[in-house]
Scaffold this motif. Structure first.
Motif, PDB file in Angstrom:
ATOM      1  N   LEU A 157       5.305  -4.761  -6.412  1.00  0.00           N
ATOM      2  CA  LEU A 157       5.224  -4.165  -5.082  1.00  0.00           C
ATOM      3  C   LEU A 157       6.543  -4.307  -4.329  1.00  0.00           C
ATOM      4  O   LEU A 157       6.983  -3.373  -3.657  1.00  0.00           O
ATOM      5  N   ASP A 158       7.185  -5.455  -4.452  1.00  0.00           N
ATOM      6  CA  ASP A 158       8.479  -5.666  -3.790  1.00  0.00           C
ATOM      7  C   ASP A 158       9.542  -4.712  -4.314  1.00  0.00           C
ATOM      8  O   ASP A 158      10.424  -4.288  -3.561  1.00  0.00           O
ATOM      9  N   ILE A 182       7.726  -4.465   3.200  1.00  0.00           N
ATOM     10  CA  ILE A 182       6.307  -4.599   3.539  1.00  0.00           C
ATOM     11  C   ILE A 182       5.832  -6.011   3.214  1.00  0.00           C
ATOM     12  O   ILE A 182       6.133  -6.546   2.153  1.00  0.00           O
ATOM     13  N   ASP A 183       5.069  -6.611   4.131  1.00  0.00           N
ATOM     14  CA  ASP A 183       4.449  -7.911   3.880  1.00  0.00           C
ATOM     15  C   ASP A 183       3.102  -7.651   3.192  1.00  0.00           C
ATOM     16  O   ASP A 183       2.068  -7.526   3.843  1.00  0.00           O
ATOM     17  N   TYR A 184       3.147  -7.557   1.892  1.00  0.00           N
ATOM     18  CA  TYR A 184       1.962  -7.164   1.119  1.00  0.00           C
ATOM     19  C   TYR A 184       0.820  -8.176   1.223  1.00  0.00           C
ATOM     20  O   TYR A 184      -0.342  -7.795   1.145  1.00  0.00           O
ATOM     21  N   GLU A 185       1.149  -9.425   1.384  1.00  0.00           N
ATOM     22  CA  GLU A 185       0.096 -10.442   1.464  1.00  0.00           C
ATOM     23  C   GLU A 185      -0.629 -10.389   2.801  1.00  0.00           C
ATOM     24  O   GLU A 185      -1.778 -10.808   2.892  1.00  0.00           O
ATOM     25  N   LYS A 186       0.011  -9.845   3.809  1.00  0.00           N
ATOM     26  CA  LYS A 186      -0.588  -9.770   5.143  1.00  0.00           C
ATOM     27  C   LYS A 186      -1.303  -8.443   5.390  1.00  0.00           C
ATOM     28  O   LYS A 186      -2.375  -8.416   6.002  1.00  0.00           O
ATOM     29  N   GLU A 187      -0.703  -7.350   4.921  1.00  0.00           N
ATOM     30  CA  GLU A 187      -1.253  -6.015   5.183  1.00  0.00           C
ATOM     31  C   GLU A 187      -2.540  -5.763   4.392  1.00  0.00           C
ATOM     32  O   GLU A 187      -2.599  -6.026   3.202  1.00  0.00           O
TER      33      GLU A 187
END
Length: 76
Positions: free
Chosen positions: A8-9, A15-20
């Motif tokens: 994803l990165d 994007i903060d994938y763990e938060k979104e």
């Protein structure tokens, strides 16, 4: 899960994938991002993502993607 976050990165590191939790619904991932992501996930996890799996619910969060990946690995 770490491998998924790395993939994803590579697609978008801003994007903060763990938060979104609404990656598709909020427009963080568009159709081109999803196409790249599908290819990377299939190669990285040795799975086949079928058209029936290409629904926003499977891509809206890291957890949803991880659950889909695990399910597809069990099914193969």
């Amino acid at each position: 899960m770490e491998k998924l976050l790395e993939i994803l990165d590579e697609i978008d590191s801003t994007i903060d994938y763990e938060k979104e939790k609404r990656l598709i619904d909020e427009g963080y991932l568009d159709s081109l991002s999803i196409l790249s992501l599908v290819t990377e996930l299939e190669d990285g996890f040795d799975i086949e993502i079928r058209p029936v799996d290409l629904v926003p619910a499977n891509f809206n969060s890291v957890e949803a993607m991880w659950n889909m990946i695990q399910r597809l690995q069990r099914e193969s």
